[in-house]
Every structure is written in structure tokens, then in C-alpha cells.
Write a protein that holds these residues in place. Sequence first.
Motif: not given
Length: 858
Positions: A795-819
Motif C-alpha cells: 500500500n505504501l509503494w502504491v500510494s507514494l508511487g502514484v503521487v511521485a508519478l503524477l506530480i511531475p506528469a501533471t506539471i508537464l501537462g497531464l490532463n486533470i481527468g487522468v490524474a
Amino acid sequence: MSDPQRLSLELSIVLPSVSDERDGCVQRLTTALQGQPGIDKAHVKVEGDQPRLCIHYDPAQVPLRKVRELALNTGAGLTERYGHVTAEHGPTHARGARRLADQLRAMPGVLEADASPAGAARLEYDRTVLPDGELHKRLRAFDLRLVDAGAMASPMPTRPEHRASAHNHAEGEHGHGHEHDHSHADEPSHQDHDHHHGGVFGANSELIFSLLSGTLLLAGWLLERTQLISGSIALGFFVAAYGFGGFYTVREALENLRARRFEIDTLMVVAAAGAAALGQWAEGALLLFLFSLGHSLEHYAMGRAKRAIEALAKLAPERALVRSNGQVVEVGVASLNPGDVVLVKPNERLPADGIVVLGTSSVNQAPVTGESLPVDKQPVADPEAALASFDRLAPEHRVFAGTVNGSGALEMMVAKRSGESTMARVVRLVTEAQTQRSPTQNFTDRFEKVFVPAVLILVVLLLGAGLVVDEPFSATFYRAMAVLVAASPCALAISVPSAVLSGVARAARSGVLVKGGAPLENLGTLTAIAFDKTGTLTEGRPRLTDVVASGQSSEAELLSVALSVEQHSDHPLAAAIVTGAQERLGADRPALEVRAVQSITGRGVQARLDDEVVHIGKAALFGEVAGPPIPPDMMAANDRLVSEGRSTMLVRHGSRYLGILGVMDTPRSSAPQVMRALKGLGIERLIMISGDNQRVADAVAQSVGLTEARGDLMPDDKVDAIKKLRGAQRKVAMVGDGVNDAPAMANATVGIAMGAAGSDVALETADVALMADDLAQLPLAVGLSRATSRVIKQNLWVSLGVVALLIPATILGLNIGVAVLFHEGSTLLVVVNALRLLAFEERRLEEGPSAGISTSSI
């Protein structure tokens, strides 16, 4: 100054309302006493089976009588002033539990408060600031229901004779007895009402609102895509989805702001409002729908864990048939008192803990002890004596509330009141365990306190990106809101408590009591377990294991002579010989008349048979009494048995040596399978620490499959051995009976008590209690803890991993719906992953052959 003296008092006499030596009142007591003239030191230590208050004083300055009176009066004052309460609330999420705990701590007079997502809250309060009646009113305002109305009782009486009677009365956790004011019992229960998430549809309101939000969102999106409705009508669908999906989220965000907390709920509301401001109504509605759905599943997970525990409390019946003055009357279980005789019909549940006084039957004890097979019950010879030693009574005489009677009718004598039964204590201890945070949960809480402000700072910086990058503010704002959604640690907040609560609930269902997240996590990560020998690895009673007849006699003669002499002795080894000889000889044993039976202290026994002297004893005895020496072949056989861990006794009739009897506290039949199972689970070192000599310890260790054995240890030596193991292994568990091994268990990372059913001491001293006197429950406890540790890490890997992946992805333009999909999907994933623990299946041990009596001839 004269030599200092020491006074030792049972802590339960001085502080009747406190049973845990770690309670804050204990520190207040020792601090108050150490400030008195003539008292050098006051502290609490565990001696034998109870925590005791030790006071070191100067008799020249203060007499013993004064010290005792001072201790009792100080304790009475603390008992009168400080109260302890356990209460229940509806299942909520981790953030809601933290907010509730903060709100309770903010109440004037509350010294400490904890709350768990599954619905338990525990408070310690000062009655001089917050009287009992006022506390009760405030708890009702939070929709909290007292688990034990006795917690609100008037203070304990201060006279010493009342304190003594309170000590003699077996109290439950924190001394909540039954001489209390139950004036609140008629008030409506809020047990099934969820204050935080109730509403028109009760506890399911948030789930229903979430599903309505999702339905409106999907309908509006599909109808707009197929051009069946206009954009303005579709907007109406999205706004309605906003309303249903955001109703509880907005309410919690406002509660957080009123409490001056800025939590995840607030972040979600801001992000949804930002999406609406940008015209991204569908994305905002999707965010609120998935967030509310995640909350609903969070509550479902906590409710499942809570209901699994509450199911235990509902096992005991509400009515009982009592025999009184020759009549049988039906009464409420709550009115049963120790000494009452209760009739239990076939296939009915037993109403209380007690002893069997009439009838035989088999009782299914799985609800309390987790035992898979029914246990045969039979009457006890002396009910009054058995009632006084209930904890030490043999399993065939002792019964527990909530267990199921078999085909025979029983009459039982009540040993404990309903609120003090083993089942009630287990439910209460598990409820309190829910408020204890695990090390990983403490880490995630500290992480969130740093991470949430960091996210807010990052969002503020991103809002100023337009000053650096040439883009419209709408794009900048959209990116900031996407980052806000992506960085919210919803999955992290629920990842650990959901796993811990599911693990504790699953363990309780199988008769294993785990007191909170810390023991559960520690047990799942340790690599060494230490065992006491007697009563833990062995049966706890000696048995006749070897019969070696000499060339001058037969096995039947050897056993007949030994039986005839030893049946006049009350020594435990003599009882083992008598029982074993009777089993071997059966009904054909001859009746030999022996006379002048005398005990030879420390050596053996002698008697006269057929005008010749019979000697039975250790080899050393025959070097001290007249007669021929031990033949070499018998001496060699004796040395062989001793080297194998037997206690040996040679038998000589006149000048003839009849043979050797070997007696041993035999290992439990399941012990070898248990050790293999533990090794399969990754336990590298299995150590026995025993007071027996090293040869006996080595023999037992080899027979059950331990990796090492340490014998000739005194109680203090056992503590030192545990400390050394902790230094070498960092974490070590100690398995014992919870009484004699209490000091060693207290110094281990995890203390595990066997046979805790009915034993108040074992339930109090251990971190993990195996309710049945069955070593086979240990692999279940370790395996479940291992599984819980794995789930927590996943659970820790999933929760922290998703956050670590999504933060740079959204900064680079990932759609809010996908986030939103990834973010809320991770929350659902960790909840489902944690709920898997409720379905954890134990691996059954294969039954090994029971140790029997081996025979041989010289």
C-alpha cells in the motif's frame, strides 16, 4: 540515617482503576510519593504475575504504617480525580479519526485522547476540571457511546477496607467493575449511527450520494456526446453531480477549517472549484465522484473490521436459566453473580465464564480460543476451591461465555460477571487496540504533516508560472489544480490503518488477540522467537516415557512394585509413574501390599514388600543405602536415559534390581510441526530458554526442532538472555504462559502468552495472546502478521508511487481527468488490498504422533 527499607504493594490495591503500569496515573503516583519526606524512591515493577508499587523509605524518618497509609491515600486521591473512558463512534476514515481525537483533546480537562477509524475512542480526563456528567454530555455531542457505563461511576471509596474489597473483586480493563451508576443505560445507542456520514439513508448515505453523482456524471457525458441534449442541460447534470459528490466532502472541509486544519478534503474542494472556474465541469464532477466513492469504501473497510469485532460481543446470550432455592428461573445475563448455578441445554451458547458442576458434554470453544475441535467437559470435584483458582483450572472443567454446548446438558457455576468474562475482555482490549498506532502509521502521519504544506507551497509557485512562461492564466491555473489533485495523499492516509484493523479483526476471529498495530507489525518483521519450556513447548506435566526391565525381572513386576509404592506419595514424579503404570498394566495389575512407606528427601522413597525393603529413587540413592551396587549394564542404561533428558528412578526389591523408570515432561505433539511452519515463514532462530539443566533442554530442543537451547537459567537470567537476543537480532518475540515469564516477555519486542482464555494476567501482560492452550495458533499469528506487513508495504509503494508519478506528469501537462482516475484508483486499490486480510486463510498443521511410552530390555 538508618538502612533504607522497601515496601511493596500490588498496584491494583493502590490504584484500583488502573491495570496498566504505563498509565499516566502511575507516573503521577510515583512522582507524588517521591516528594514526601523520608521516601527516597518510588517505582513500579512486575513481580511474579502482577505490577507492584515499590517504595524505598527511611524508617527513621517515616514508619512503615505511615508509608502504607500515604500510598493508599495518594492512590485514592488520584482515583477520585482522574477517570478513564472507552467509547464508540461510527466508522470513519483516518483523517476523521485524527480530527475527532484532536477535538476530544481540545476539551478542557481531557489529558489524552485517541480515536481509531474503526470506531473506538479512549480518553483520560481530570474530574476536577471536567466532571463525569459534563463529560457525558460532551461525548453525546460528538455522538460517542460509552462502551462501559461503569467508567462514569462515582470515585472509588477512599477507606483502605473498601480498597481491599475492590482488589479482591476481579475487575476488567482499568478496573471497570459493576458497582456503578448505570443511569445512562436507557439512553438511545448510537452504535450503528455514523455521525460523520449519516443522513437520510443512514450510514450508507455517502455511498448512495456518490453513486448518484457517478450516475448523473455518466448520463450527462453520454447524452452530450450523442448530442441528445444541449450543452446547458448537460451542465445541469454536471452541477447536480457536483452537489451529490461534494456534499460530504464540503462538509468535512468546513469542519477542518473550523478546526484550523487544512486536510485532503479541503484540497479536493479547492481543486473541484478550480475545475469549475475553468469550465471543466465534467473533470470536477469526476474528481468529486471518485473521491466520495473512495471515502465510502474507506468507511466500508473500517465498518467491516468493526463488525468483525462486534460480532464477538454478540455471541453470548442475553438470558440464562439459574437454579435458585430448588427452582429454575430465567434471568438476564448481566445480573449473574459468581457462585450462581446456571443450566445450559444442549446446543445452546454458554452465558458466562464458569466451572462445570454437573453433567458431561463437548463444547465448541472456537469463538473464544479458535480451537477447531470441541473440548470435552466434566464436573469438578470441589466447586468452591475451583472457583478460587479459575485461571489455573484444567480445560475439562472450565467453560467460557459465548461458546456452544454440545449434545449433553450441563450445570455450571458462574466464575465471573458478564462484563468481566473472557469474551468481554477480548472485545474491550481489541477495541482499545484500535486506538494504538503502528510505527508505520506514525511515520505516515508525520509525512502528511510535512507533505501537505509542501504541496500547497508548490501550487502557489505554479500559480505564478505565468510570470516566467508565456501562457494564459487559465492554463497555469489548470496545471496548478491538476497538481493539487495528483499530490493529495488520500491513499497514503488509509493505507496503514485499513491494513492494521483488518489484521487485528482477522486474528481475533481465530482466537488470537493482537493489541494494536505495533505488535502486529513487529511480529511480522522479526526473525527470532524464544520459548519457555514447561507448559509452552511441553505439556507442563511429567509422563512415564521409558520402562527398562532388568534381566532379573519382568516389565509387569517392575511396574507393579513401582505402582504399589508410589501411589502412597504425593510427589509429581510419583503421580506420573502411577498414571503410566496403570495405563500399561490395565485391569490385570496385581494388588501388592506395601508397608512403612517413607520418603527420602531429594533422593526417592522406600517401603517394605514381602518382608523385604523396596527402594525407588535416583542413582545416587543406591550409593547411600545398604545393599548391592548398581549393575554396570543398568548404570549404562540410566546414563543413556539421563542424556536424553529423562528423570530416572531405579527400582530395587531386596537385593534384586528390577529396572529403570524414565519420566519426562513430554513435548507437545504439535511442537515439531509448529517449528517447521515457523521456519517456513522465515523465522531463522528458534531458541528455548529454560530453568532445567542443559541436557534436558538440549533433548527437548532436538525433539521439537529448535535451533538452540539455553538451560540452567534463573528468571533474571531469562531476562538477560532476551536482552542479548534483542541486541543480536534487533527484534525477538518471547512465548510463555504470561505469568511466570512476564519479566522476559516484557523485555522482548513482542510478548506472546499461551492459554490466555480465562487468565486476566496473561491478557494484560502480553502484546499477543493465544487464547487456546495450543501452540499451533502461533504460525497463524506470525503468518497473518507477515501478510499484514506485506500489505502495508504494498500500500505504501502504491500510494507514494502514484503521487511521485503524477506530480511531475501533471506539471508537464497531464490532463486533470487522468490524474483523478489514477489518484482515486490508487485509493480504491489500497482499500481492497487491505480487506484481503479479512479472508486470510491459515495453513493447517498436520497432526504428529503423540509421545508414547517406549519399552526395552537390557
